[in-house]
Design an enzyme around this catalytic site. Sequence first.
Site, short mmCIF file in Angstrom:
data_model
loop_
_atom_site.label_atom_id
_atom_site.label_comp_id
_atom_site.label_asym_id
_atom_site.label_seq_id
_atom_site.Cartn_x
_atom_site.Cartn_y
_atom_site.Cartn_z
N HIS A 145 21.30 -33.75 -2.66
CA HIS A 145 20.94 -32.22 -2.92
C HIS A 145 19.63 -32.31 -3.02
O HIS A 145 18.95 -32.35 -3.79
CB HIS A 145 21.93 -31.57 -3.84
CG HIS A 145 21.52 -30.14 -4.09
ND1 HIS A 145 21.35 -29.31 -5.16
CD2 HIS A 145 21.78 -29.04 -2.96
CE1 HIS A 145 21.29 -27.99 -4.81
NE2 HIS A 145 21.38 -27.78 -3.56
N HIS A 146 18.91 -31.39 -1.91
CA HIS A 146 17.59 -30.87 -2.23
C HIS A 146 17.24 -29.38 -2.29
O HIS A 146 17.25 -28.75 -1.11
CB HIS A 146 16.76 -31.54 -1.01
CG HIS A 146 16.74 -33.13 -0.93
ND1 HIS A 146 16.53 -33.63 0.37
CD2 HIS A 146 17.00 -33.85 -1.66
CE1 HIS A 146 16.43 -34.93 0.31
NE2 HIS A 146 17.07 -35.23 -0.91
N GLU A 147 17.34 -28.94 -3.40
CA GLU A 147 17.08 -27.49 -3.66
C GLU A 147 15.51 -27.42 -3.66
O GLU A 147 14.87 -28.06 -4.35
CB GLU A 147 17.72 -26.86 -4.79
CG GLU A 147 17.05 -25.62 -5.29
CD GLU A 147 17.52 -24.44 -3.91
OE1 GLU A 147 18.86 -24.20 -3.85
OE2 GLU A 147 16.50 -23.81 -3.43
N HIS A 152 21.49 -24.76 2.97
CA HIS A 152 21.71 -23.23 2.50
C HIS A 152 20.58 -22.38 2.62
O HIS A 152 19.67 -22.99 2.60
CB HIS A 152 22.35 -23.70 1.12
CG HIS A 152 23.76 -23.65 1.21
ND1 HIS A 152 24.64 -23.05 0.43
CD2 HIS A 152 24.69 -24.69 1.86
CE1 HIS A 152 26.05 -23.51 0.63
NE2 HIS A 152 25.86 -24.49 1.80
N GLU A 153 20.54 -21.26 2.35
CA GLU A 153 19.50 -20.44 2.85
C GLU A 153 18.81 -20.85 3.73
O GLU A 153 17.46 -20.95 3.95
CB GLU A 153 18.56 -20.25 1.63
CG GLU A 153 19.26 -19.75 0.19
CD GLU A 153 20.05 -20.89 -0.34
OE1 GLU A 153 19.43 -21.95 -0.41
OE2 GLU A 153 21.15 -20.63 -0.88
N GLU A 195 24.55 -22.47 5.75
CA GLU A 195 24.98 -21.17 5.11
C GLU A 195 24.52 -19.92 6.02
O GLU A 195 24.93 -19.78 7.18
CB GLU A 195 24.28 -21.12 3.73
CG GLU A 195 25.28 -20.08 2.68
CD GLU A 195 24.58 -20.15 1.19
OE1 GLU A 195 25.47 -19.80 0.33
OE2 GLU A 195 23.38 -20.19 1.25
N GLU A 213 30.28 -18.36 -2.98
CA GLU A 213 29.68 -18.33 -4.45
C GLU A 213 29.51 -17.02 -4.66
O GLU A 213 29.45 -16.75 -5.80
CB GLU A 213 28.27 -19.21 -4.15
CG GLU A 213 27.21 -18.42 -3.28
CD GLU A 213 26.29 -19.17 -2.82
OE1 GLU A 213 26.12 -20.48 -3.05
OE2 GLU A 213 24.97 -18.49 -2.74
C1 NOJ Z 1 22.56 -21.43 -3.66
C2 NOJ Z 1 23.35 -22.14 -2.69
O1 NOJ Z 1 23.96 -21.39 -1.88
C3 NOJ Z 1 24.40 -22.93 -3.49
O2 NOJ Z 1 25.36 -23.58 -2.71
C4 NOJ Z 1 23.50 -23.82 -4.33
O3 NOJ Z 1 24.44 -24.30 -5.57
C5 NOJ Z 1 22.54 -23.06 -5.15
N1 NOJ Z 1 21.71 -22.45 -4.31
C6 NOJ Z 1 21.47 -24.19 -5.93
O4 NOJ Z 1 20.81 -24.96 -4.83
#
Ligand code: NOJ
Length: 686
Positions: A390-392, A460-461, A479, A485
Site C-alpha cells: 500500500h502506497h498512500e 485509489h483516488e 476507485e 468506505e
Molecule cells: C482512501 C482510500 O479509498 C481507502 O481505501 C484507503 O484506506 C484510505 N484512503 C487510506 O489510504
Amino acid sequence: MRWWPNSRKPSPGVVVAGALLIAAGPAAAQQALSVASPDGRNEVTLAIDAGQLTYRLDRDGRPVLQPSRLGFEFRDAPPLGDAVRVIDTSTASADETWTQPWGEVREVRDHHNELRVSLEEERPPGRRFVVVFRAFDDGVGFRYELPEQSALGDFQISEELTEFAIADDARAWWIPAFQQNRYEYLYRSSPVSTLDTVQTPLTLEFHDGLHVAIHEADLVDYAGLTLVGGREQNRTLRAYLAPWADGVKVRGRTPFRTPWRTIQMADEAAGLVPSVLGLNLNPPAPDSLAAASWIRPMKYVGIWWGMHIGRMTWGSGPRHGATTENTKRYIDFASRNGFGGVLVEGWNVGWDGVWYGNGDVFSFTQPYPDYDLPALAAYAREHGVGLIGHHETAMGIENYERQLEPAFDLLESLGMHGVKTGYVGDRTPEGHAHHGQYMVRHWRKVIETAARHHVMLDVHEPIHDTGERRTFPNMMTREGARGQEYNAWGGDGGNPPEHETILFFTRMLAGPFDFTPGVFDLKIESADGPPRSPEQSRPRTTLAKQLALYVVLYSPLQMASDLPENYEGHPAFQFILDVPVDWEETRVLDGRIGDYVVVARRERGGDQWFIGAITDEEARTLDVPLWFLPRGRGYVADIYADGPGADWRDDPGSYEITHRPVDADTHLTLKLAPGGGQAIRIHPSR
Ligand code: NOJ
C-alpha cells in the site's frame, strides 16, 4: 455526390465513408465530410461552415450532436480552428477481434470506419492539424493530431474548444467536477441544459430512449477531461481541461496527439454495458505484458475495513492494524479460503498524526517496527497468498516519485505482485490539479514502473479510467467514485440504496471499480459502541445485495471487505468463495438507471453463470428468463435472496439460500427487498 474510397467497396446499403460538397452560396462555401459506422447507423460529419470548423453526429438519420465546434486556444499564440481549409482526406476501416487477458468479456471486436481530415489555416501562420474520426456500431471517437511543422513547435494549450451540442435536452446523470473529493460524489440527474461543470463518463438519457455516454480514451500526456455546460442555458457542453498550477492546460511539442473524445450510444440503458469503445481506442499491450503470468485477477481480503469503522488504526499505537500477528491472522484466513491476496494498509512509517497531511512524510520502504515485512512476505508465499502493498501518497507526488524505484524494487524483491496506491487530496502541494497533465504524467510513470517490476495496480483516488488496461494489463482496477468506505464514515448516512444502480450505467462504463463489496455486519455491531442506526453511515443494502455487487460491479481485483470474524462460519460466505473475478461474457438482462440492474456473466473458460440483481429503495419482483443458457443442458441454481422481511433499514441481514434445477426455458422470479438484491450461481448439474 458521394464518393467511395478506391480501396474498398461498401457492402450494399452500408455507408462506409463519403464526402459531400455543397455549394452554399457564393460567399460561404460549405464543405462537409462524413464517415458512418459499419452498420450505417452512426454518422459523424465534419464541416467548415463560413470558415468555422464543426462536427455533428447523427444516429439513424436523427441528430445526436448538432454542429459542434472543434479547435484550441493557446497561450501566446492565436487560436486554431477558424478559417481553415481541408488539404487532404483519407479513409480506412478495420474489423478484427482481439482477446483481453482478463475482463468483463474475453473477445472484443474492433469494427470501425475511419476518416482522417488534414486541415490548414487559410491565413498565416498557416498551422496544420488533423482530425481523426472512428465510427463504430456502439459509438464514435475522434482526436486531434498536431503534426511536426515550423509554424507549430512547442505549445501551451489554454483551452480545448471541443463542444458537444446535445441535440435533445436529455436527462444527464452527473457528478460535479473540480470538487475536493474528486469523483466521490453522489450522482444526480437533471436536464443537460442545467449542467455546470461535470465529470465524465457523462451518461445521457434522450427523450426517445437513446442512451449516450461522453468520455475520453487513451489519455496520455494530456489533461483530464471534464465538461462545462450551462452557458446561456443551452445544451452545449464544452471540454474543460484540468489545469497546471499556472493555469495552462496542456504543455506539448509537435508531433502531438490528443486523447480520443468518445460518444457511446445505445438504444436502451442495458445496451451501454459492457462498454468497449474506449478499449478499442487504446493501443494493444506488448506480448510481454499481455501474457504475463504475474498478472492475475483475484479476490483479496485486507487490513482495511477495521480502520474505516474505527476498530484499528493506520498509525502506530495499541490499535495498530498492520502488526505482524494480525497480518498472519489475515494470511491464514486468506489461505484457508482460497483468496489470492491480503492487502495491508498502515504498514509504513508516516501515518501518525493527521495522515492525509503527511504527503511529504510517508516512507514507502520503511515498515513500522511491529510489522516484519520480509517475514510476512515469506509467510504469505508459503501459504500461497500474495501480500499486497500500500502506497498512500496524500498527493505528495514529489515525495513519492523520489522513492518510486526503491519502493517498487522492494515489492519485486519480496515477490509482492500487487500494490494499492492512494491520492487523497484535490491538488499537489505545488497546486497542480488532481486530474491535470502533471498527474496524468505521474500515473503513467507509476504504471510503467509497476510493469517493469511485475506489479499489478489498484489505484485509489485515481483519474478516471480511459482504457489504460488495454496497453498495460497490470493496471487492474481503481476507485474513482464513492465506494463502500462511504458506508463507514460518509457522515451523510452512507451511499443511498440507488447508488450502485446508477454507478452501473455511469462510472462503470469507464472500467473496473474497486468498490470493495461484501460487508456482512451491516449494522457494524463489531465496532466499539452500539450497533449503528439507519441514520448513521452504514451500508444501506441488504446482505443479498452485498453479494450481488460481486457480479454487478466488475473488478478483476475484488475485495471481501469485512472482518474475517464476520465471514467465519457464515453460510452466505460461500457465494463470495464461488464467484469468479474474470468473465467470458457479460449480458445485461434488464435495468433502468437509478432503479435496478440485472446482469448475467459467464465465468472465463467455464460453464458456470452468475447473476447479480440489485434494486434501489423500492422492493421489486423481476421476471428473469434464462434464455442465455445453452439448450439441452441441466443446471442447478444456488440462489442467495433477500429473506422474508428483509429491508436495508431494519432487517438488512435477512437472507435465504435455496437450490433449484434450471435450464434455458426457466423463468426465475426474483424478489428484491427495499435496498435489496439477489446473487445466483448457476452450475451444470452432474
Ligand atoms: C482512501 C482510500 O479509498 C481507502 O481505501 C484507503 O484506506 C484510505 N484512503 C487510506 O489510504
